[in-house]
Design a protein around this motif. Sequence first.
Motif, PDB file in Angstrom:
ATOM      1  N   PRO A  77      -5.391   8.161  -1.432  1.00 39.76           N
ATOM      2  CA  PRO A  77      -5.948   8.228  -2.685  1.00 39.76           C
ATOM      3  C   PRO A  77      -6.404   9.736  -2.751  1.00 39.76           C
ATOM      4  O   PRO A  77      -6.717  10.347  -1.743  1.00 39.76           O
ATOM      5  CB  PRO A  77      -7.181   7.310  -2.769  1.00 39.76           C
ATOM      6  N   ASP A 122       0.599   6.410  -6.831  1.00 42.47           N
ATOM      7  CA  ASP A 122      -0.527   6.330  -7.724  1.00 42.47           C
ATOM      8  C   ASP A 122       0.211   7.103  -8.882  1.00 42.47           C
ATOM      9  O   ASP A 122       0.119   8.342  -8.907  1.00 42.47           O
ATOM     10  CB  ASP A 122      -1.693   6.834  -7.114  1.00 42.47           C
ATOM     11  N   TYR A 150     -10.093  -5.046  -4.489  1.00 42.00           N
ATOM     12  CA  TYR A 150      -9.386  -4.303  -4.144  1.00 42.00           C
ATOM     13  C   TYR A 150      -7.976  -5.109  -4.181  1.00 42.00           C
ATOM     14  O   TYR A 150      -7.923  -6.281  -3.548  1.00 42.00           O
ATOM     15  CB  TYR A 150      -9.217  -3.482  -3.085  1.00 42.00           C
ATOM     16  N   ARG A 182      -4.218   1.331   1.737  1.00 44.75           N
ATOM     17  CA  ARG A 182      -4.142   2.601   1.391  1.00 44.75           C
ATOM     18  C   ARG A 182      -5.708   3.244   2.007  1.00 44.75           C
ATOM     19  O   ARG A 182      -5.561   4.426   2.609  1.00 44.75           O
ATOM     20  CB  ARG A 182      -3.795   2.961   0.068  1.00 44.75           C
ATOM     21  N   GLU A 217      -4.241  -1.606  -1.980  1.00 43.02           N
ATOM     22  CA  GLU A 217      -5.152  -0.618  -2.196  1.00 43.02           C
ATOM     23  C   GLU A 217      -6.198  -0.737  -0.892  1.00 43.02           C
ATOM     24  O   GLU A 217      -6.636   0.280  -0.461  1.00 43.02           O
ATOM     25  CB  GLU A 217      -6.351  -0.834  -3.356  1.00 43.02           C
ATOM     26  N   GLY A 266       0.818  -1.310  -0.074  1.00 44.13           N
ATOM     27  CA  GLY A 266      -0.056   0.047  -0.002  1.00 44.13           C
ATOM     28  C   GLY A 266       0.732   1.446   0.044  1.00 44.13           C
ATOM     29  O   GLY A 266       0.245   2.487   0.244  1.00 44.13           O
TER      30      GLY A 266
END
Length: 203
Positions: A105, A22, A150, A157, A154, A18
């Motif tokens: 995110p 991105d 996921y 995160r 993900e 994680g």
Amino acid sequence: MTVEAGAGRLRTEADEPGWEVDPDDEWGVAVIATVGRQLKLRREAVGIRAAEFGTAVGYGEDMVYKIEGGKRIPRQEYLVKADEVLGAGGLIAATWEDVKKVRYPKKVRDLAQMEAKAVELQLYDPLNVHGLLQTPEYARGLLLMRRPAYTEEEVERFIAARVARKAVFERDPAPEISFVLEEWTLRRPLGDRAVLRRQLTPA
């Protein structure tokens, strides 16, 4: 400069799911690339090889290169230890204030910014306990139900981001917050009944 070898097994990517960057998060990519570049320049300036530096901070050489190359988000303890090893006087450790935001995110950061400015929040969730109230265990159970699923990275995160949003409760002055939940959300267990029990039991 003398570098003392760290004790124990060196951390690898498998130990820290994680923490990837991105590629669609332009601001996040820029922050991590800048921090990584500064880490590399300081390391090279004091004449420490990547493998030697990795041993000193407790990470594998490959992880050092990925962090310096802007491919991995460094943890706070990595930055603090790097600051000590490189004698940066707190400048590297201070980058955590920006780095920690990249961990979440972009859409969650945007939501947190709105919550941070709000004077009143009226929140309704017909299916689940609202995200601002979720324990990490409850959030994990909910995220693992998603289809398509996921990845583990993900999930980690999103959990970290959800927990970070709870900072809204610590604001001074605090906003007025009200939650409306359907009774079903308080009865449906996610994961197991122990998870729901801990979710509904005040800390």
